[in-house]
Motif scaffolding. Structure first.
Motif, short mmCIF file in Angstrom:
data_model
loop_
_atom_site.label_atom_id
_atom_site.label_comp_id
_atom_site.label_asym_id
_atom_site.label_seq_id
_atom_site.Cartn_x
_atom_site.Cartn_y
_atom_site.Cartn_z
N MET A 154 0.69 -1.27 -0.16
CA MET A 154 0.03 -0.18 0.02
C MET A 154 0.85 1.28 -0.18
O MET A 154 0.50 2.20 -0.62
CB MET A 154 -0.86 -0.10 1.22
CG MET A 154 -2.15 -1.15 0.87
SD MET A 154 -2.89 -0.82 -0.52
CE MET A 154 -4.50 -1.70 -0.09
N ALA A 155 2.10 1.25 0.53
CA ALA A 155 2.80 2.34 0.64
C ALA A 155 3.30 2.40 -0.77
O ALA A 155 3.76 3.79 -1.35
CB ALA A 155 3.85 2.27 1.56
N PHE A 156 3.80 1.49 -1.45
CA PHE A 156 4.17 1.53 -3.01
C PHE A 156 3.20 2.35 -3.87
O PHE A 156 3.61 3.23 -4.60
CB PHE A 156 4.72 0.21 -3.20
CG PHE A 156 5.46 0.30 -4.76
CD1 PHE A 156 6.15 1.37 -5.06
CD2 PHE A 156 5.57 -1.04 -5.56
CE1 PHE A 156 6.94 1.30 -6.45
CE2 PHE A 156 6.07 -0.83 -6.68
CZ PHE A 156 6.84 0.20 -7.04
N LEU A 157 2.08 1.78 -3.48
CA LEU A 157 0.85 2.48 -4.28
C LEU A 157 0.60 3.87 -4.05
O LEU A 157 0.42 4.72 -5.05
CB LEU A 157 -0.51 1.85 -4.10
CG LEU A 157 -0.37 0.22 -4.68
CD1 LEU A 157 -1.48 -0.68 -4.07
CD2 LEU A 157 -0.87 0.38 -6.28
N ALA A 158 0.72 4.12 -2.76
CA ALA A 158 0.63 5.42 -2.41
C ALA A 158 1.58 6.28 -2.75
O ALA A 158 1.20 7.52 -3.39
CB ALA A 158 0.46 5.38 -0.70
N GLU A 159 2.79 6.20 -2.89
CA GLU A 159 4.00 6.96 -3.03
C GLU A 159 4.10 7.14 -4.82
O GLU A 159 4.12 8.07 -5.04
CB GLU A 159 5.29 6.45 -2.86
CG GLU A 159 5.51 6.53 -1.44
CD GLU A 159 6.88 6.55 -0.69
OE1 GLU A 159 7.73 6.51 -1.72
OE2 GLU A 159 7.13 6.28 0.28
N GLN A 160 3.48 5.93 -5.49
CA GLN A 160 3.36 5.98 -6.89
C GLN A 160 2.19 7.01 -7.38
O GLN A 160 2.18 7.60 -8.29
CB GLN A 160 3.34 4.99 -7.62
CG GLN A 160 4.56 3.97 -7.58
CD GLN A 160 5.44 4.65 -8.59
OE1 GLN A 160 5.22 5.16 -9.70
NE2 GLN A 160 6.74 4.99 -8.10
N ALA A 161 1.17 7.17 -6.42
CA ALA A 161 -0.04 7.99 -6.51
C ALA A 161 -0.10 9.23 -5.91
O ALA A 161 -0.97 10.25 -5.49
CB ALA A 161 -1.13 7.29 -6.08
N LYS A 162 1.30 9.75 -5.44
CA LYS A 162 1.66 10.99 -4.99
C LYS A 162 0.94 11.33 -3.65
O LYS A 162 0.66 12.25 -3.15
CB LYS A 162 1.03 12.31 -6.04
CG LYS A 162 1.98 12.33 -7.38
CD LYS A 162 1.59 13.50 -8.17
CE LYS A 162 2.22 13.49 -9.55
NZ LYS A 162 1.92 14.57 -10.24
N GLY A 163 1.01 10.04 -2.84
CA GLY A 163 0.49 10.26 -1.67
C GLY A 163 1.85 9.89 -0.60
O GLY A 163 3.02 9.90 -1.19
N LYS A 164 1.63 9.40 0.61
CA LYS A 164 2.67 9.24 1.55
C LYS A 164 2.41 8.09 2.16
O LYS A 164 1.08 7.79 2.69
CB LYS A 164 3.00 10.36 2.02
CG LYS A 164 4.32 10.13 3.16
CD LYS A 164 4.63 11.60 3.67
CE LYS A 164 5.78 11.72 4.73
NZ LYS A 164 6.13 12.64 5.36
N ALA A 165 3.30 7.34 2.93
CA ALA A 165 3.03 6.24 3.82
C ALA A 165 4.11 6.21 4.89
O ALA A 165 5.49 6.26 4.54
CB ALA A 165 2.90 4.94 3.18
N SER A 166 3.76 6.20 6.10
CA SER A 166 4.89 6.41 7.30
C SER A 166 4.35 5.51 8.34
O SER A 166 3.19 5.03 8.49
CB SER A 166 4.84 7.82 7.60
OG SER A 166 5.24 7.95 8.95
N ASN A 167 5.39 5.40 9.36
CA ASN A 167 4.82 4.45 10.57
C ASN A 167 4.50 5.54 11.67
O ASN A 167 4.58 5.22 12.86
CB ASN A 167 5.84 3.52 11.07
CG ASN A 167 7.20 4.34 11.40
OD1 ASN A 167 7.48 5.32 11.32
ND2 ASN A 167 8.11 3.16 11.64
N GLY A 168 4.67 6.80 11.22
CA GLY A 168 4.62 7.88 12.07
C GLY A 168 5.79 8.84 12.41
O GLY A 168 5.98 9.97 12.86
N HIS A 169 6.75 8.23 11.89
CA HIS A 169 8.22 8.67 12.28
C HIS A 169 9.27 8.23 10.99
O HIS A 169 10.16 9.00 10.94
CB HIS A 169 9.03 8.02 13.39
CG HIS A 169 8.13 8.02 14.67
ND1 HIS A 169 7.83 9.60 15.48
CD2 HIS A 169 7.28 7.43 15.21
CE1 HIS A 169 6.87 9.07 16.39
NE2 HIS A 169 6.65 7.75 16.41
N GLN A 170 8.88 7.42 10.33
CA GLN A 170 9.81 6.79 9.40
C GLN A 170 8.95 6.29 8.06
O GLN A 170 7.99 5.82 8.19
CB GLN A 170 10.68 5.64 9.76
CG GLN A 170 11.40 5.08 8.60
CD GLN A 170 12.16 3.89 9.16
OE1 GLN A 170 11.88 3.59 10.25
NE2 GLN A 170 13.26 3.32 8.62
N ALA A 171 9.38 6.64 6.65
CA ALA A 171 8.91 6.08 5.68
C ALA A 171 8.53 4.62 5.73
O ALA A 171 9.73 3.81 6.01
CB ALA A 171 9.59 6.35 4.29
#
Length: 333
Positions: free
Chosen positions: A284-301
């Motif tokens: 989901m993080a890969f999809l988000a970043e490819q869709a100009k979004g962002k994914a984090s654990n609150g402190h780190q990508a």
């Protein structure tokens, strides 16, 4: 040809050259996932008519009760990918350990491994709420010609070559990326064919939806509590709207289209959160970043995290970039 008339198979062939590895093996793998998705979709759509809803009577490696459709979906994806001899290993959220696959005529010559959550949100199936499948694809890092090892599966998300999900809802969609944007395909049930329906999907830079299980509010860290209160304040474009389905694929899909943030933080009940890094968060993080979004654990990508075990859990904040940035501000205050 009108891009929206492209079938998934035609799209894969047409865009094969944009992928850095053009042997055709990845294309065959994506086609295998497409086939398995259609089989699972057929089973999901008749769930109320035959005895495939409810608990299966077993628990998975995480100690969670398996639903009958969990078991069925897991079997269908593993069988389809194994029999087509296109992967050298599979890891599933429903399996204790990874599966090494030796194609008899290739002797471990396949280059790709798949990690999969066969039926995300399956506890919702008996109340007719959308569920989904999440998949992640990597190139193996051990030598071709040898059996895969745990090292092949414990790769950071930044090493993914493809990821996606299938959402089984009012319509069935397959959404995926190979690192060149995100595209969505809708299944025409009359023809059994996926057609490009959502080209170049992107998260709005910000949104007005926050998705979190607020029933766990008292157990959340203070930073998360403060961010939720921020979302609820009447100021500027706030308050935001709370929308939480309880199926990661469904919540993510809605937020990508409309703009929003999904959160599953750690809590006093779950010190590392609930979602699995390898089967849910990384793809989901890969999809988000490819869709100009962002994914984090609150402190780190998310995709920078080095996994240490197959079923590792991490806190998860994912969605419109500005909303995730703001959540991180509260988490790090």
């Amino acid at each position: 040809m009108d891009k929206k008339n492209l079938t998934l198979g035609e799209f894969i062939i047409e865009n094969q050259d944009s992928f850095q590895y053009t042997s055709g093996e990845l294309s065959r793998l994506l086609n295998g996932l497409r086939l398995a998705a259609k089989v699972v979709n057929h089973e999901v759509n008749k769930a109320g008519l035959v005895d495939i809803i409810g608990a299966a009577g077993d628990t998975n490696i995480q100690g969670e009760n398996q639903q009958k459709l969990d078991v069925l979906a897991n079997e269908k994806f593993i069988q389809t990918l194994s029999k087509r001899e296109i992967v050298c290993g599979i890891a599933s959220e429903e399996e204790d350990d990874f599966i090494s696959i030796n194609s008899f005529d290739k002797q471990h010559q396949n280059k790709y491994i798949v990690l999969i959550d066969p039926l995300d949100g399956s506890s919702n199936i008996d109340v007719n709420v959308s569920v989904g499948t999440i998949f992640s694809i990597y190139r193996r890092i051990t030598p071709v010609g040898t059996p895969v090892t745990i090292e092949d599966f414990l790769q950071p998300g930044k090493n993914q070559v493809a990821a996606g999900y299938i959402i089984y809802g009012t319509s069935t969609m397959l959404v995926y990326t190979t690192g060149d944007g995100v595209n969505g395909f809708t299944l025409n049930p009359a023809l059994g064919t996926f057609y490009l329906s959502h080209p170049n999907m992107e998260f709005p830079e910000t949104g007005k939806i926050y998705s979190v299980n607020e029933g766990n509010y008292v157990h959340f860290p203070q930073g998360v509590k403060d961010y939720i209160k921020y979302c609820q304040e009447e100021e500027g474009d706030r308050p935001y709207t709370s929308r939480y389905i309880g199926s990661l694929v469904s919540d993510f899909h809605r937020n990508m289209i409309k703009g929003g943030i999904y959160m599953y933080p750690k809590s006093s009940k779950a010190s590392n959160g609930k979602l699995r890094l390898l089967y849910e968060c990384n793809p989901m993080a890969f999809l988000a970043e490819q869709a100009k979004g962002k994914a984090s654990n609150g402190h780190q990508a998310i995709m920078e995290i080095e996994p240490t075990e197959l079923h590792e859990r991490v806190p998860f904040f994912c969605g419109s970039k500005k909303m995730v940035d703001k959540a991180e501000e509260f988490m790090n205050a």
